[in-house]
Design a protein around this motif. Structure first.
Motif, short mmCIF file in Angstrom:
data_model
loop_
_atom_site.label_atom_id
_atom_site.label_comp_id
_atom_site.label_asym_id
_atom_site.label_seq_id
_atom_site.Cartn_x
_atom_site.Cartn_y
_atom_site.Cartn_z
N GLY A 23 0.78 -1.23 0.00
CA GLY A 23 0.00 0.00 0.00
C GLY A 23 0.81 1.28 0.00
O GLY A 23 0.26 2.36 0.15
N THR A 24 2.14 1.17 -0.13
CA THR A 24 2.99 2.36 -0.14
C THR A 24 4.07 2.18 -1.19
O THR A 24 4.22 1.11 -1.77
CB THR A 24 3.70 2.59 1.22
OG1 THR A 24 4.77 1.65 1.35
CG2 THR A 24 2.75 2.46 2.39
N ASP A 25 4.84 3.22 -1.39
CA ASP A 25 6.03 3.10 -2.24
C ASP A 25 7.28 3.04 -1.37
O ASP A 25 8.39 3.17 -1.84
CB ASP A 25 6.10 4.25 -3.24
CG ASP A 25 6.20 5.60 -2.57
OD1 ASP A 25 6.11 5.67 -1.33
OD2 ASP A 25 6.37 6.60 -3.29
N ALA A 26 7.07 2.85 -0.06
CA ALA A 26 8.18 2.83 0.90
C ALA A 26 8.96 1.53 0.80
O ALA A 26 8.39 0.45 0.71
CB ALA A 26 7.63 2.99 2.32
N ARG A 27 10.27 1.64 0.84
CA ARG A 27 11.11 0.45 0.92
C ARG A 27 11.05 -0.08 2.34
O ARG A 27 11.19 0.67 3.30
CB ARG A 27 12.54 0.80 0.55
CG ARG A 27 12.71 1.14 -0.90
CD ARG A 27 14.15 1.39 -1.13
NE ARG A 27 14.42 1.72 -2.50
CZ ARG A 27 15.64 1.81 -2.97
NH1 ARG A 27 16.67 1.58 -2.19
NH2 ARG A 27 15.85 2.11 -4.22
N ARG A 28 10.88 -1.37 2.47
CA ARG A 28 10.61 -1.99 3.76
C ARG A 28 11.70 -2.99 4.14
O ARG A 28 12.18 -3.73 3.29
CB ARG A 28 9.26 -2.69 3.67
CG ARG A 28 8.86 -3.46 4.89
CD ARG A 28 7.51 -4.08 4.66
NE ARG A 28 7.26 -5.12 5.63
CZ ARG A 28 6.07 -5.47 6.03
NH1 ARG A 28 5.01 -4.89 5.52
NH2 ARG A 28 5.92 -6.41 6.91
N LEU A 29 12.03 -3.00 5.42
CA LEU A 29 13.00 -3.96 5.94
C LEU A 29 12.52 -4.47 7.28
O LEU A 29 12.08 -3.68 8.12
CB LEU A 29 14.36 -3.29 6.11
CG LEU A 29 15.45 -4.18 6.71
CD1 LEU A 29 15.91 -5.23 5.70
CD2 LEU A 29 16.63 -3.35 7.18
N GLU A 30 12.60 -5.78 7.48
CA GLU A 30 12.33 -6.37 8.79
C GLU A 30 13.64 -6.46 9.54
O GLU A 30 14.64 -6.93 9.00
CB GLU A 30 11.71 -7.76 8.64
CG GLU A 30 10.30 -7.71 8.12
CD GLU A 30 9.60 -9.05 8.21
OE1 GLU A 30 10.12 -10.00 8.83
OE2 GLU A 30 8.49 -9.13 7.65
N ILE A 31 13.62 -6.02 10.79
CA ILE A 31 14.81 -6.08 11.62
C ILE A 31 14.52 -6.99 12.81
O ILE A 31 13.60 -6.74 13.59
CB ILE A 31 15.28 -4.66 12.03
CG1 ILE A 31 16.61 -4.72 12.74
CG2 ILE A 31 14.25 -3.95 12.86
CD1 ILE A 31 17.26 -3.35 12.90
N LEU A 32 15.24 -8.09 12.89
CA LEU A 32 15.06 -9.07 13.95
C LEU A 32 15.88 -8.64 15.17
O LEU A 32 17.11 -8.56 15.09
CB LEU A 32 15.52 -10.45 13.47
CG LEU A 32 15.49 -11.58 14.49
CD1 LEU A 32 14.07 -11.96 14.85
CD2 LEU A 32 16.24 -12.79 13.95
N VAL A 33 15.20 -8.34 16.29
CA VAL A 33 15.91 -7.88 17.47
C VAL A 33 16.36 -9.02 18.38
O VAL A 33 17.16 -8.82 19.27
CB VAL A 33 15.07 -6.85 18.28
CG1 VAL A 33 14.76 -5.63 17.44
CG2 VAL A 33 13.81 -7.47 18.83
N GLY A 34 15.83 -10.20 18.14
CA GLY A 34 16.19 -11.36 18.93
C GLY A 34 15.07 -12.37 18.86
O GLY A 34 14.03 -12.12 18.26
#
Length: 159
Positions: A23-34
Motif C-alpha cells: 500500500g505504499t512506495d516505501a522500501r521496507r525492511l524487517e529487523i530481527l531484534v532477537g
C-alpha cells in the motif's frame, strides 16, 4: 571495516530495489531484534533459535538501521521472537525516528500492550504502527496455539 559497511549497504540496495511495503512506495525492511519470547507457540518458526539469538545488542541494531536508511529504506518492521521484550526497544524506536524512518511498525504478540504506560512510551518514542498477533477467534484456540495465558485474561490482568 569500511568495505564491510559498503558490502552491507550494497546488500540492502539489492534486497530493496523492488521491495515496497504493501500500500505504499516505501522500501521496507524487517529487523530481527532477537528470538526471546513470552509465548510458546506450537507453530513458531523461530522457536529452535531462542537459545542461539536471545537478543541482539543495541549497537548492532543501530548500525543496521543506519545502513538500511542510507540504502533508502523508509519503512522498518521490528520483529522477533517478541520484540517488546528487548530491553532497548524504546531506544531502538527513538533511534529509527531520529534516523528518519517514516514508518516504524512493531510486530508483537501484544502482551505488553496490556500496559498503558508501555503503550504511551512506545507512542512517545515514535512508533507509527503496531501489528499484534491474534491466533484464533476464541481465547481457548489462542491458548492452544500459543501455549500462553488466555489473551482475554492476559489483557485483563496486564500480563
Amino acid at each position: 571495516m569500511k568495505s564491510n559497511h559498503s558490502s552491507k549497504e550494497s546488500y540492502y540496495r539489492k534486497q530493496l530495489s523492488s521491495a515496497a511495503a504493501p500500500g505504499t512506495d516505501a522500501r521496507r525492511l524487517e529487523i530481527l531484534v532477537g528470538t526471546r519470547c513470552n509465548n510458546h507457540c506450537n507453530f513458531c518458526a523461530r522457536s529452535t533459535m531462542r537459545s542461539r539469538c536471545p537478543q541482539r545488542p543495541f549497537k548492532e541494531l543501530r548500525e543496521e538501521l543506519k545502513l538500511a536508511r542510507k540504502a533508502g529504506v523508509t519503512y522498518i518492521v521490528i520483529t522477533g521472537g517478541e520484540p517488546s521484550l528487548h530491553p532497548d526497544i524504546l531506544k531502538l524506536v527513538r533511534e529509527a525516528r531520529v534516523l528518519g524512518f517514516a514508518h516504524i511498525l512493531l510486530q508483537t504478540n501484544g502482551r505488553r500492550l496490556a500496559y498503558e504506560t508501555f503503550c504511551r512510551e512506545l507512542q512517545g518514542a515514535g512508533i507509527t504502527e503496531v501489528s499484534p498477533s491474534l491466533h484464533g477467534s476464541r481465547p481457548e484456540m489462542h491458548d492452544a496455539l500459543t501455549r500462553a495465558l488466555t489473551l482475554a485474561l492476559a489483557v485483563a490482568l496486564g500480563d
